[in-house]
Design an enzyme around this catalytic site. Structure first.
Site, mmCIF file in Angstrom:
data_model
loop_
_atom_site.group_PDB
_atom_site.id
_atom_site.type_symbol
_atom_site.label_atom_id
_atom_site.label_comp_id
_atom_site.label_asym_id
_atom_site.label_seq_id
_atom_site.Cartn_x
_atom_site.Cartn_y
_atom_site.Cartn_z
ATOM 1 N N HIS A 1 71.508 18.248 71.669
ATOM 2 C CA HIS A 1 71.967 18.183 70.288
ATOM 3 C C HIS A 1 73.485 18.146 70.157
ATOM 4 C CE1 HIS A 1 71.106 17.918 66.159
ATOM 5 N NE2 HIS A 1 72.161 18.652 65.969
ATOM 6 N N GLU B 1 82.318 18.988 57.775
ATOM 7 C CA GLU B 1 83.386 19.698 57.063
ATOM 8 C C GLU B 1 84.708 18.928 57.149
ATOM 9 O OE1 GLU B 1 83.094 23.966 57.295
ATOM 10 O OE2 GLU B 1 85.103 24.005 58.125
ATOM 11 N N ARG C 1 80.302 31.987 61.301
ATOM 12 C CA ARG C 1 81.135 31.213 62.231
ATOM 13 C C ARG C 1 82.087 30.309 61.463
ATOM 14 N NH1 ARG C 1 80.850 25.857 64.341
ATOM 15 N NH2 ARG C 1 78.802 25.363 63.506
ATOM 16 N N LEU C 2 83.300 30.168 61.967
ATOM 17 C CA LEU C 2 84.209 29.159 61.396
ATOM 18 C C LEU C 2 83.880 27.806 62.003
ATOM 19 C CD1 LEU C 2 87.788 30.692 61.241
ATOM 20 C CD2 LEU C 2 85.954 30.788 59.562
HETATM 21 C C1 LIG Z 1 75.002 17.904 63.018
HETATM 22 C C2 LIG Z 1 75.834 18.964 63.653
HETATM 23 C C3 LIG Z 1 77.207 18.808 63.741
HETATM 24 C C4 LIG Z 1 77.996 19.785 64.331
HETATM 25 N N1 LIG Z 1 79.362 19.614 64.390
HETATM 26 C C5 LIG Z 1 80.127 20.564 65.002
HETATM 27 C C6 LIG Z 1 81.540 20.396 65.106
HETATM 28 O O1 LIG Z 1 82.114 19.409 64.665
HETATM 29 N N2 LIG Z 1 82.248 21.363 65.720
HETATM 30 C C7 LIG Z 1 81.661 22.493 66.231
HETATM 31 O O2 LIG Z 1 82.366 23.332 66.799
HETATM 32 N N3 LIG Z 1 80.322 22.663 66.157
HETATM 33 C C8 LIG Z 1 79.540 21.729 65.563
HETATM 34 N N4 LIG Z 1 78.184 21.909 65.490
HETATM 35 C C9 LIG Z 1 77.562 22.980 66.259
HETATM 36 C C10 LIG Z 1 77.545 22.603 67.741
HETATM 37 O O3 LIG Z 1 77.387 21.217 67.867
HETATM 38 C C11 LIG Z 1 76.418 23.287 68.513
HETATM 39 O O4 LIG Z 1 76.440 24.666 68.242
HETATM 40 C C12 LIG Z 1 76.616 23.077 70.012
HETATM 41 O O5 LIG Z 1 76.801 21.705 70.313
HETATM 42 C C13 LIG Z 1 75.419 23.624 70.788
HETATM 43 O O6 LIG Z 1 75.569 23.259 72.131
HETATM 44 P P1 LIG Z 1 74.703 23.945 73.260
HETATM 45 O O7 LIG Z 1 75.200 23.427 74.557
HETATM 46 O O8 LIG Z 1 74.693 25.420 73.072
HETATM 47 O O9 LIG Z 1 73.208 23.449 72.975
HETATM 48 P P2 LIG Z 1 72.563 21.978 72.798
HETATM 49 O O10 LIG Z 1 73.561 20.908 72.760
HETATM 50 O O11 LIG Z 1 71.608 22.107 71.650
HETATM 51 O O12 LIG Z 1 71.744 21.782 74.142
HETATM 52 C C14 LIG Z 1 70.568 22.512 74.407
HETATM 53 C C15 LIG Z 1 69.931 22.001 75.672
HETATM 54 O O13 LIG Z 1 68.832 22.847 76.000
HETATM 55 C C16 LIG Z 1 67.711 22.046 76.336
HETATM 56 N N5 LIG Z 1 66.473 22.796 76.055
HETATM 57 C C17 LIG Z 1 66.169 23.517 74.952
HETATM 58 N N6 LIG Z 1 64.926 24.045 75.074
HETATM 59 C C18 LIG Z 1 64.442 23.649 76.279
HETATM 60 C C19 LIG Z 1 63.230 23.868 77.000
HETATM 61 N N7 LIG Z 1 62.204 24.606 76.492
HETATM 62 N N8 LIG Z 1 63.090 23.323 78.230
HETATM 63 C C20 LIG Z 1 64.093 22.579 78.776
HETATM 64 N N9 LIG Z 1 65.258 22.329 78.136
HETATM 65 C C21 LIG Z 1 65.435 22.854 76.920
HETATM 66 C C22 LIG Z 1 67.862 20.801 75.473
HETATM 67 O O14 LIG Z 1 67.110 19.733 75.999
HETATM 68 C C23 LIG Z 1 69.381 20.584 75.580
HETATM 69 O O15 LIG Z 1 69.661 19.888 76.757
HETATM 70 C C24 LIG Z 1 77.386 20.946 64.862
HETATM 71 C C25 LIG Z 1 76.006 21.117 64.772
HETATM 72 C C26 LIG Z 1 75.238 20.138 64.147
HETATM 73 C C27 LIG Z 1 73.771 20.380 64.009
#
Ligand SMILES: Cc1cc2nc3c(=O)[nH]c(=O)nc-3n(C[C@H](O)[C@H](O)[C@H](O)COP(=O)(O)OP(=O)(O)OC[C@H]3O[C@@H](n4cnc5c(N)ncnc54)[C@H](O)[C@@H]3O)c2cc1C
Length: 572
Positions: free
Chosen positions: A47, A250, A385-386
């Site tokens: 995501h 934002e 969160r900001l």
């Molecule tokens: C539309 C949108 C826009 C955003 N824009 C911003 C921004 O501009 N700036 C900012 O700071 N934040 C932003 N955020 C928040 C930020 O993008 C996310 O909090 C952050 O990218 C999360 O990254 P992550 O690596 O923690 O998880 P993710 O990127 O969600 O990755 C999770 C991983 O876990 C894997 N996974 C999950 N469950 C399982 C399972 N059961 N088995 C195997 N694999 C699994 C998935 O396949 C994936 O690979 C945004 C969020 C959204 C929704």
């Protein structure tokens, strides 16, 4: 019954946090560790690729920004629930991560003079969000992925669904996993695990998250005995496109966009006269809901009444250069061109402030398990969160957890013994119970009803009565879930099975969120109780911890680390 695979370090998730952790662990061990990165979708489908607006960091101290100011903004934004030692580490680490990505080749948007550009973001007192157009997450992911390709000791298990975390004697022992392409049941063992599985956004129906973001890692950690922290704090982003919920970043307000009600008034001057549209998200979302509830919103047939985000005064050049994705989304999904018309928006479920409890180095209470990114709660964001601090958190704690777990693996001799009984129990849960032959009620109604229940009872404003009603509903859905079964028995891409496993995870998270919210009789950040409208530092300046028991979550609390700033009234 299960094929067993063994590595040194396993990374659960391939988003920003997981990829950054994999690079750091490889670097820390100078490419000598055997690392597995497991993801339930294809690598570039995590995501994180959807992150739009930017990543916050202090890049120009000479122009007036400072780490202390970034820290203060984050602590105030958190409604004083963030751990201040964690915030301090964060603000001092993220600038070098921005430069590190620059060195790895990310195409940051530049100023005329060639320096890295930054834009304003809500709750930040300085234009601090480093950006790559409005596709920041996509470019960050691509840069990390390209960099990781340098290390040939990393094995990717794409389209592998993790179903449980195995823990023996409070030590990590492995994972049970299903290869989604074949249905093969596997045990993947390792000396250490980093959980980087993202948030739980699809707990709500109206959400910015893709259908894959189902809080799996949080729920599996909880069942493996690791507490979840501050789960009652959910972020509602002020600008979800109506009716799809797609995020309108934002950055639109950072670039100068206005929020207007049905009468055309810029209503934020009533609620946050100094910050206006760049107040923190919790405050703006409450202001929008107040406008809607007091009759100054626009009616929508499905009940998703809205206000407008107006970009028209920014002009075509700025919109096309800085917000091209937003323009494309509005035209494609709503037939609205932001150059000519205002965008219909309302608050939308967007982010989990809570998650897997970790210490400042990303370590959990179970030996050999770390967590990073949105799945974790290192206590950086507190109650709110900001914007732009999340991608930043993924980079900082991806790096820290990767380094720590990498060093641990280099020293640890072998993986903990495999708990056979648990592997067998997991096999039975999935292949005998869920895929049993009796005619089943399908699980999809449960998911739909769960999301509606969360939208209605645990939204921007909450009351004890609504939360109790929500909890009752969740518990009745749990009982129904106990009898579900999957009609589709195929082994290749059995999406019904994976959705059913995800629903079990969401039910756990919903129960913890609502029970924690019911217990917290105050309003703080993203948790706004109409029946307890003020913050109560005497009784509630503390973190919530939810522990798994067979009877439901058991709660405990722990103090907030306050090193610099005493809580004060939060005004903008
Ligand atoms: C539309 C949108 C826009 C955003 N824009 C911003 C921004 O501009 N700036 C900012 O700071 N934040 C932003 N955020 C928040 C930020 O993008 C996310 O909090 C952050 O990218 C999360 O990254 P992550 O690596 O923690 O998880 P993710 O990127 O969600 O990755 C999770 C991983 O876990 C894997 N996974 C999950 N469950 C399982 C399972 N059961 N088995 C195997 N694999 C699994 C998935 O396949 C994936 O690979 C945004 C969020 C959204 C929704």
């Amino acid at each position: 019954m299960a094929d067993v695979f063994t590595h040194d370090l396993i990374i659960f998730g391939a988003g920003l946090a997981g990829l950054r952790a994999a690079i750091e662990a490889s670097r820390a061990a100078q490419g000598k560790l055997d690392i597995a990165v497991i993801s339930k979708n294809q690598l570039m489908r995590a995501h994180s690729v959807a992150a739009e607006g930017g990543t916050a960091a202090v890049m120009r101290p000479e122009d007036g920004d400072s780490a202390e100011l970034h820290a203060w903004d984050t602590v105030k934004g958190s409604d004083f629930l963030a751990d201040q030692d964690v915030v301090d580490l964060f603000v001092h680490t993220i600038p070098s991560e921005i430069l590190q990505l620059d060195h790895w080749g990310i195409p940051w948007t530049r100023r005329e003079d060639g320096r890295i550009a930054q834009r304003p973001f809500g709750g930040h007192s300085y234009p601090r969000a480093v950006l790559a157009q409005d596709k920041t997450g996509f470019f960050e992911m691509q840069t990390l992925y390209d960099t990781l390709l340098k290390y040939n000791t990393v094995k990717h298990y794409n389209e592998h669904f993790i179903t449980s975390i195995l823990v023996e004697n409070n030590t990590f022992a492995g994972l049970t996993v299903i290869d989604m392409t074949t249905g093969q049941f596997k045990v993947i063992r390792g000396k250490a695990l980093i959980i980087a599985s993202g948030g739980g956004g699809t707990l709500f129906g109206f959400t910015t998250y893709s259908q894959t973001v189902t809080g799996d890692g949080m729920a599996l950690a909880y069942r493996a005995g690791i507490p979840l922290e501050d789960m009652e704090f959910l972020q509602f982003h002020p600008t979800g496109l109506v009716p799809s919920g797609i995020l309108i970043t934002e950055a639109c307000r950072g670039e100068g966009g206005y929020l207007i009600n049905s009468k055309g008034d810029r209503f934020m001057n009533k609620y946050a006269p100094s910050k206006l549209e760049l107040a923190p998200r919790d405050l703006i979302s409450r202001s929008e809901m107040t406008e809607i509830e007091e009759g100054r919103g626009v009616k929508e047939p499905n009940g998703l009444d809205y206000i407008y985000l107006d970009l028209r005064h920014l002009g075509a050049k700025k919109i096309n250069e800085h917000l091209p994705l937003i323009r494309e989304v509005c035209i494609e999904f709503n037939d609205v061109d932001p150059i000519k018309e205002p965008i219909p928006c309302r608050p939308v479920a967007h982010y989990s402030m809570g998650g897997i409890e970790t210490n400042i180095k990303g370590a959990t209470r179970v030996k050999g398990i770390w967590a990073a990114g949105e799945a974790a709660c290192v206590s950086l964001h507190g109650a709110n969160r900001l914007g732009a601090n999340s991608t930043a958190e993924c980079l900082v704690w991806g790096k820290i957890a990767g380094g720590e777990a990498g060093s641990y693996c280099s020293e640890a001799k072998q993986a903990a013994p495999m708990p056979e009984a648990r592997v067998n129990a997991e096999h039975k849960r999935i292949f005998e119970d869920l895929l049993s032959t009796h005619p089943p009620p399908p699980p999809y109604d449960i998911r739909r009803e769960l999301r509606t229940c969360m939208d209605v009872n645990a939204g921007v404003f909450r009351t004890g009565q609504e939360l109790s009603r929500g909890l009752e509903k969740i518990q009745s859905l749990r009982k129904r879930y106990a009898n579900i079964s999957i009609e589709d028995k195929s082994t290749v891409y059995n999406t019904n099975l994976y959705h059913a496993l995800e629903i079990a995870n969401l039910l756990d998270l919903a129960e913890i969120t609502v029970t924690g919210a019911l217990a917290r009789t105050e309003s703080r950040g993203g948790h706004a109780r109409r029946d307890y409208p003020t913050r109560d530092d005497v009784n509630w300046l503390k973190h919530t911890l939810a522990f798994f028991t067979e009877q439901g979550p058991k709660f405990d609390y722990k103090p907030v680390s306050i090193t610099t700033w005493k809580p004060e009234e939060r005004k903008y």
